[in-house]
Design a protein around this motif. Structure first.
Motif, short mmCIF file in Angstrom:
data_model
loop_
_atom_site.label_atom_id
_atom_site.label_comp_id
_atom_site.label_asym_id
_atom_site.label_seq_id
_atom_site.Cartn_x
_atom_site.Cartn_y
_atom_site.Cartn_z
N ARG A 274 0.81 -1.22 0.00
CA ARG A 274 0.00 0.00 0.00
C ARG A 274 0.85 1.27 0.00
N TYR A 275 2.09 1.19 0.52
CA TYR A 275 2.93 2.38 0.54
C TYR A 275 3.45 2.74 -0.85
N ILE A 276 3.41 1.80 -1.77
CA ILE A 276 3.87 2.04 -3.13
C ILE A 276 2.72 2.51 -4.03
N ALA A 277 1.49 2.31 -3.60
CA ALA A 277 0.32 2.67 -4.42
C ALA A 277 0.32 4.14 -4.88
N PRO A 278 0.74 5.12 -4.05
CA PRO A 278 0.72 6.52 -4.53
C PRO A 278 1.65 6.80 -5.71
N THR A 279 2.58 5.90 -6.00
CA THR A 279 3.47 6.11 -7.15
C THR A 279 2.81 5.73 -8.47
N LEU A 280 1.69 5.03 -8.42
CA LEU A 280 1.12 4.45 -9.64
C LEU A 280 0.75 5.47 -10.72
N PRO A 281 0.05 6.57 -10.42
CA PRO A 281 -0.28 7.52 -11.50
C PRO A 281 0.95 8.03 -12.22
N PHE A 282 2.03 8.24 -11.48
CA PHE A 282 3.25 8.79 -12.08
C PHE A 282 4.01 7.72 -12.86
N ALA A 283 3.93 6.48 -12.38
CA ALA A 283 4.52 5.37 -13.14
C ALA A 283 3.79 5.20 -14.47
N TYR A 284 2.46 5.31 -14.44
CA TYR A 284 1.68 5.19 -15.68
C TYR A 284 2.00 6.32 -16.66
N LEU A 285 2.19 7.53 -16.14
CA LEU A 285 2.53 8.66 -17.01
C LEU A 285 3.89 8.45 -17.67
N ILE A 286 4.85 7.96 -16.88
CA ILE A 286 6.19 7.71 -17.42
C ILE A 286 6.14 6.64 -18.51
N ILE A 287 5.39 5.57 -18.25
CA ILE A 287 5.24 4.51 -19.25
C ILE A 287 4.54 5.04 -20.50
N ALA A 288 3.50 5.84 -20.30
CA ALA A 288 2.71 6.35 -21.43
C ALA A 288 3.54 7.22 -22.37
N ILE A 289 4.41 8.04 -21.80
CA ILE A 289 5.25 8.92 -22.64
C ILE A 289 6.19 8.10 -23.51
N ALA A 290 6.77 7.05 -22.93
CA ALA A 290 7.67 6.19 -23.69
C ALA A 290 6.91 5.36 -24.72
N VAL A 291 5.74 4.85 -24.32
CA VAL A 291 4.92 4.03 -25.23
C VAL A 291 4.50 4.86 -26.44
N GLU A 292 4.12 6.11 -26.20
CA GLU A 292 3.70 6.99 -27.30
C GLU A 292 4.83 7.17 -28.32
N LYS A 293 6.05 7.13 -27.84
CA LYS A 293 7.20 7.37 -28.72
C LYS A 293 7.63 6.11 -29.45
N PHE A 294 7.61 4.96 -28.79
CA PHE A 294 8.26 3.77 -29.34
C PHE A 294 7.32 2.62 -29.71
#
Length: 400
Positions: free
Chosen positions: A207-227
């Motif tokens: 549960r302590y890692i859950a707050p990182t999820l929106p930012f992890a998704y944003l980081i993945i999304a930016i890379a996915v959009e490119k590659f």
């Protein structure tokens, strides 16, 4: 939408959901400060940060996010010493607003400061591992950061997105150093401020890692959009949907594993049977209405004063007809920490292997959706709080 972690914690309703929500807003308005510093935005950021501190004071380092934003806004416009001074003054303004919000939402901190200080002392000693408690045994010998990416993120994100996150994060760093986009820096900063403290503390709960999820998704999304091409994106979406649906069915559609086990016991164990079980676990509660003679033993302390504890346990085992383990909570920790808990390991290992004279007659079944959710093993694949609260594995043993 198909985030296993966000689905689970929306159901749990723990403070991490508030922190996740407010963290996203803090990033949003911090980006606004990079574009233009307005008194209104400073005030809003102060309120948001105050609410964050009201939720969990240990996340105070997030003040760096608006501070970095202000500095980036001023850096290109003024000399460095004016920039530093202005940044400090505006950050102090944010802190003043935040402190006012904190006072209004947490008056007990000031009305009963000794209790607050005592609580903070307890939590800090727990976090750095100097205070051993029964629910942190899983973190012995764990490697920070590696633990999260092996035992937590594959559940919260799913294995494919966890794999994609690492190169995506590297790409984000490269992108910032090449183009200097403030959004990329703030996104990286926000993720690290949330992730690093939890990665290195002796409190690596999911549960302590859950707050990182929106930012992890944003980081993945930016890379996915490119590659990533559209066909590959469809595969990513399909896999995410499969994991989300599998978790939803396992945790919410299927009957609660504790209720399921207690109903099985109702049909298969005589009411007056002598039953031995574990303390500190609410999973035994559903059995109380069907079994009238349940004794709770503190298996957590089996390695403390082992001669006395083992003598007590042997007496109970000689009398008990059944042993019920209401979750994998103690069992898992003892089986993976042989050196730390030699007596606990010996007991659970011998119980499972039948050397104590008991035969396993029930184990919570794990269907295809369960196997997908927990990568084939609901006990050892992930950090235990992934499922110990919404889908623990129950074991029942009968004396032969």
């Amino acid at each position: 939408t198909f985030s296993v972690g966000l689905i689970q914690f929306a159901h749990f309703g723990t403070f991490e959901m508030w922190f996740t929500f407010l963290g996203v807003w803090l990033l949003y308005f911090s980006l606004d400060l990079v574009k233009k510093i307005k008194p209104r935005t400073i005030f809003i950021v102060g309120i948001i940060f105050g609410l964050l501190m009201s939720t969990k004071i240990s996340f105070f380092p997030l003040i760096m996010l608006p501070t970095v934003s202000i500095f980036m806004n001023l850096y290109s416009k003024k000399k460095i010493y004016f920039t530093i001074l202005a940044t400090i003054l505006k950050s102090i303004t944010i802190l003043c607003v935040s402190f006012l919000v904190f006072i209004l939402t947490n008056p007990y901190v000031f009305l009963d400061f000794s209790s607050f200080a005592s609580s903070m002392k307890y939590e800090s000693s727990l976090a750095i591992g100097t205070l051993p408690v029964f629910y942190t045994g899983e973190f012995f010998n764990s490697i920070p950061i590696v633990f999260q990416f092996i035992k937590i993120y594959p559940f919260l994100l799913n294995p494919l997105l966890t794999f994609l996150f690492i190169p995506s994060f590297v790409y984000m760093l490269i992108l910032y150093f090449k183009k200097g986009n403030p959004f990329h820096l703030l996104l990286i900063t926000c993720f690290l401020l949330l992730f690093i403290p939890q990665a290195f503390l002796f409190a690596k709960w999911t549960r302590y890692i859950a707050p990182t999820l929106p930012f992890a998704y944003l980081i993945i999304a930016i890379a996915v959009e490119k590659f990533i091409k559209k066909s590959a994106l469809i595969i990513i979406i399909v896999i995410s949907v499969i994991f989300a649906i599998s978790y939803f069915i396992t945790a919410f559609v299927r009957q609660d594993s504790r209720i399921e086990a207690s109903l099985w016991a109702k049909e298969n164990i005589p009411t007056q049977s002598i039953v031995l079980s574990e303390v500190y676990d609410m999973g035994i509660v559903p059995f109380n209405q069907y079994l009238s003679n349940i004794t709770l033993f503190n298996f957590y302390d089996l390695d403390q004063a082992p001669e006395i504890k083992n003598a007590q346990l042997n007496n109970l085992l000689s009398e008990s007809e059944y042993v019920i383990l209401p979750s994998q909570r103690i069992l898992k920790i003892r089986l993976v920490n042989t050196d730390k808990f030699p007596y606990g390991y010996k007991f659970y290992n011998e119980l499972i292997n039948g050397r104590l004279g008991y035969k396993k007659i029930y184990e919570t079944p794990c269907d295809i959706f369960c196997k997908i959710t927990y990568l084939g093993d609901p006990i050892f694949s992930f950090e235990q709080t992934v499922n110990v609260f919404d889908r623990p594995t129950i074991f029942i043993f009968k004396k032969e």
